[in-house]
Motif scaffolding. Structure first.
Motif, PDB file in Angstrom:
ATOM      1  N   TYR A 188     -18.757  25.884 -53.785  1.00  0.00           N
ATOM      2  CA  TYR A 188     -19.564  24.967 -52.966  1.00  0.00           C
ATOM      3  C   TYR A 188     -20.318  25.733 -51.881  1.00  0.00           C
ATOM      4  O   TYR A 188     -21.530  25.561 -51.704  1.00  0.00           O
ATOM      5  N   ASN A 189     -19.613  26.589 -51.156  1.00  0.00           N
ATOM      6  CA  ASN A 189     -20.243  27.332 -50.063  1.00  0.00           C
ATOM      7  C   ASN A 189     -21.359  28.239 -50.556  1.00  0.00           C
ATOM      8  O   ASN A 189     -22.405  28.351 -49.913  1.00  0.00           O
ATOM      9  N   ARG A 190     -21.168  28.885 -51.705  1.00  0.00           N
ATOM     10  CA  ARG A 190     -22.206  29.767 -52.254  1.00  0.00           C
ATOM     11  C   ARG A 190     -23.451  28.966 -52.654  1.00  0.00           C
ATOM     12  O   ARG A 190     -24.569  29.401 -52.421  1.00  0.00           O
ATOM     13  N   ILE A 191     -23.236  27.797 -53.250  1.00  0.00           N
ATOM     14  CA  ILE A 191     -24.380  26.960 -53.642  1.00  0.00           C
ATOM     15  C   ILE A 191     -25.135  26.481 -52.405  1.00  0.00           C
ATOM     16  O   ILE A 191     -26.363  26.564 -52.337  1.00  0.00           O
ATOM     17  N   VAL A 192     -24.410  25.992 -51.404  1.00  0.00           N
ATOM     18  CA  VAL A 192     -25.058  25.488 -50.185  1.00  0.00           C
ATOM     19  C   VAL A 192     -25.779  26.622 -49.456  1.00  0.00           C
ATOM     20  O   VAL A 192     -26.914  26.446 -48.988  1.00  0.00           O
ATOM     21  N   ASP A 193     -25.178  27.808 -49.374  1.00  0.00           N
ATOM     22  CA  ASP A 193     -25.842  28.946 -48.729  1.00  0.00           C
ATOM     23  C   ASP A 193     -27.131  29.306 -49.462  1.00  0.00           C
ATOM     24  O   ASP A 193     -28.159  29.594 -48.840  1.00  0.00           O
ATOM     25  N   HIS A 194     -27.082  29.290 -50.786  1.00  0.00           N
ATOM     26  CA  HIS A 194     -28.268  29.570 -51.597  1.00  0.00           C
ATOM     27  C   HIS A 194     -29.368  28.535 -51.310  1.00  0.00           C
ATOM     28  O   HIS A 194     -30.522  28.900 -51.098  1.00  0.00           O
ATOM     29  N   LEU A 195     -29.000  27.259 -51.291  1.00  0.00           N
ATOM     30  CA  LEU A 195     -29.990  26.202 -51.071  1.00  0.00           C
ATOM     31  C   LEU A 195     -30.543  26.222 -49.647  1.00  0.00           C
ATOM     32  O   LEU A 195     -31.740  26.015 -49.445  1.00  0.00           O
ATOM     33  N   ARG A 196     -29.703  26.473 -48.660  1.00  0.00           N
ATOM     34  CA  ARG A 196     -30.157  26.495 -47.258  1.00  0.00           C
ATOM     35  C   ARG A 196     -31.268  27.522 -47.046  1.00  0.00           C
ATOM     36  O   ARG A 196     -32.161  27.312 -46.222  1.00  0.00           O
ATOM     37  N   SER A 197     -31.212  28.612 -47.786  1.00  0.00           N
ATOM     38  CA  SER A 197     -32.232  29.649 -47.627  1.00  0.00           C
ATOM     39  C   SER A 197     -33.518  29.322 -48.396  1.00  0.00           C
ATOM     40  O   SER A 197     -34.505  30.030 -48.264  1.00  0.00           O
ATOM     41  N   ARG A 198     -33.523  28.234 -49.163  1.00  0.00           N
ATOM     42  CA  ARG A 198     -34.676  27.924 -50.006  1.00  0.00           C
ATOM     43  C   ARG A 198     -35.292  26.541 -49.780  1.00  0.00           C
ATOM     44  O   ARG A 198     -36.322  26.233 -50.355  1.00  0.00           O
ATOM     45  N   VAL A 199     -34.636  25.690 -48.988  1.00  0.00           N
ATOM     46  CA  VAL A 199     -35.177  24.351 -48.733  1.00  0.00           C
ATOM     47  C   VAL A 199     -35.359  24.158 -47.233  1.00  0.00           C
ATOM     48  O   VAL A 199     -34.868  24.950 -46.424  1.00  0.00           O
ATOM     49  N   ASP A 200     -36.058  23.110 -46.861  1.00  0.00           N
ATOM     50  CA  ASP A 200     -36.293  22.779 -45.460  1.00  0.00           C
ATOM     51  C   ASP A 200     -34.962  22.642 -44.732  1.00  0.00           C
ATOM     52  O   ASP A 200     -34.010  22.061 -45.255  1.00  0.00           O
ATOM     53  N   GLU A 201     -34.890  23.150 -43.511  1.00  0.00           N
ATOM     54  CA  GLU A 201     -33.632  23.146 -42.758  1.00  0.00           C
ATOM     55  C   GLU A 201     -33.143  21.744 -42.415  1.00  0.00           C
ATOM     56  O   GLU A 201     -31.988  21.552 -42.064  1.00  0.00           O
ATOM     57  N   ARG A 202     -34.004  20.735 -42.527  1.00  0.00           N
ATOM     58  CA  ARG A 202     -33.593  19.355 -42.249  1.00  0.00           C
ATOM     59  C   ARG A 202     -32.909  18.692 -43.440  1.00  0.00           C
ATOM     60  O   ARG A 202     -32.430  17.568 -43.342  1.00  0.00           O
ATOM     61  N   SER A 203     -32.866  19.377 -44.571  1.00  0.00           N
ATOM     62  CA  SER A 203     -32.189  18.833 -45.747  1.00  0.00           C
ATOM     63  C   SER A 203     -30.716  18.604 -45.435  1.00  0.00           C
ATOM     64  O   SER A 203     -30.123  19.322 -44.637  1.00  0.00           O
ATOM     65  N   GLN A 204     -30.133  17.587 -46.079  1.00  0.00           N
ATOM     66  CA  GLN A 204     -28.747  17.203 -45.794  1.00  0.00           C
ATOM     67  C   GLN A 204     -27.867  17.455 -47.013  1.00  0.00           C
ATOM     68  O   GLN A 204     -28.177  16.988 -48.107  1.00  0.00           O
ATOM     69  N   PHE A 205     -26.769  18.165 -46.783  1.00  0.00           N
ATOM     70  CA  PHE A 205     -25.849  18.500 -47.862  1.00  0.00           C
ATOM     71  C   PHE A 205     -24.568  17.685 -47.724  1.00  0.00           C
ATOM     72  O   PHE A 205     -24.074  17.482 -46.619  1.00  0.00           O
ATOM     73  N   PRO A 206     -24.016  17.233 -48.846  1.00  0.00           N
ATOM     74  CA  PRO A 206     -22.798  16.408 -48.793  1.00  0.00           C
ATOM     75  C   PRO A 206     -21.564  17.255 -48.518  1.00  0.00           C
ATOM     76  O   PRO A 206     -21.586  18.480 -48.629  1.00  0.00           O
ATOM     77  N   SER A 207     -20.489  16.580 -48.209  1.00  0.00           N
ATOM     78  CA  SER A 207     -19.203  17.238 -48.035  1.00  0.00           C
ATOM     79  C   SER A 207     -18.692  17.689 -49.405  1.00  0.00           C
ATOM     80  O   SER A 207     -18.938  17.041 -50.421  1.00  0.00           O
ATOM     81  N   ALA A 208     -17.968  18.782 -49.415  1.00  0.00           N
ATOM     82  CA  ALA A 208     -17.367  19.259 -50.662  1.00  0.00           C
ATOM     83  C   ALA A 208     -16.312  18.285 -51.167  1.00  0.00           C
ATOM     84  O   ALA A 208     -16.017  18.227 -52.351  1.00  0.00           O
ATOM     85  N   LYS A 209     -15.747  17.466 -50.259  1.00  0.00           N
ATOM     86  CA  LYS A 209     -14.685  16.525 -50.629  1.00  0.00           C
ATOM     87  C   LYS A 209     -15.233  15.237 -51.228  1.00  0.00           C
ATOM     88  O   LYS A 209     -14.485  14.456 -51.784  1.00  0.00           O
ATOM     89  N   GLY A 210     -16.531  15.003 -51.116  1.00  0.00           N
ATOM     90  CA  GLY A 210     -17.117  13.740 -51.552  1.00  0.00           C
ATOM     91  C   GLY A 210     -17.478  13.716 -53.022  1.00  0.00           C
ATOM     92  O   GLY A 210     -17.274  14.675 -53.771  1.00  0.00           O
ATOM     93  N   LYS A 211     -18.074  12.593 -53.421  1.00  0.00           N
ATOM     94  CA  LYS A 211     -18.431  12.387 -54.832  1.00  0.00           C
ATOM     95  C   LYS A 211     -19.720  13.101 -55.219  1.00  0.00           C
ATOM     96  O   LYS A 211     -20.061  13.168 -56.391  1.00  0.00           O
ATOM     97  N   ASN A 212     -20.448  13.658 -54.247  1.00  0.00           N
ATOM     98  CA  ASN A 212     -21.722  14.310 -54.548  1.00  0.00           C
ATOM     99  C   ASN A 212     -21.582  15.803 -54.824  1.00  0.00           C
ATOM    100  O   ASN A 212     -22.572  16.504 -54.954  1.00  0.00           O
TER     101      ASN A 212
END
Length: 182
Positions: free
Chosen positions: A147-171
């Protein structure tokens, strides 16, 4: 599979769709007709388990619920609608999810994340949130590391205002693909 029906203070628990239709025929306001009967039969035969509301007139409905309850009292006590996971206290459920996410198992994971991505609307120059589905295969030490690797990858490629779900959730979902070689 039994059926619970209610229209205002009239309610019943029946064992077949024919009994349910007979019950509804006894209520003049419902206006049982072949179309309604066919829809009820289709609903009962389907794999759908959520309750179904049928409109009688504006803001007036009758409800039909599939249940495993053997008696009306069992239904009222909700004995047949709880799954094993529901019986587990909330604290235990969330801690078991955290334990699974933190379980060390080095190898390849397929991680799927649904997040809110900020994108500019071309015609207006304004920004909006868009539901975005992202799937990646990641070499990681654990599901939370995936999860952390995917989110780190996306944070560097999308607008910083994008919202990422919790790893514990259904998303966020993951699947272990196998141990890494070498």
């Amino acid at each position: 599979m039994n059926l619970y029906l209610r229209y205002f203070d009239k309610e019943t628990l029946v064992t077949s769709v024919d009994e349910a239709i007979d019950f509804l025929r006894g209520i003049d306001e419902v206006g049982m007709n072949p179309v309604l009967e066919a829809d009820i039969r289709e609903y009962v035969a389907s794999d759908v388990f959520y309750p179904k509301r049928y409109k009688v007139r504006p803001r007036v409905y009758f409800i039909l619920i599939k249940t495993e309850a053997a008696t009306m009292q069992d239904f009222k006590d909700k004995k047949a609608v709880r799954s094993h996971a529901d019986e587990m206290p909330q604290k235990e459920r969330s801690s078991s999810v955290i334990m699974k996410l933190n379980e060390e198992c080095p190898g390849w994971y397929e991680g799927t994340i649904d997040f809110k991505r900020v994108l500019m609307v071309p015609g207006t120059g304004k920004f909006q949130y868009r539901d975005t589905h992202f799937v990646a295969q990641v070499k990681a030490q654990s599901p939370i590391d995936c999860y952390n690797r995917i989110v780190d990858h996306l944070r560097s490629r999308v607008d910083e205002r994008s919202q990422f779900p919790s790893a514990k959730g259904k998303n966020f979902k993951y699947r272990f693909l196998g141990a890494a070689k070498g």
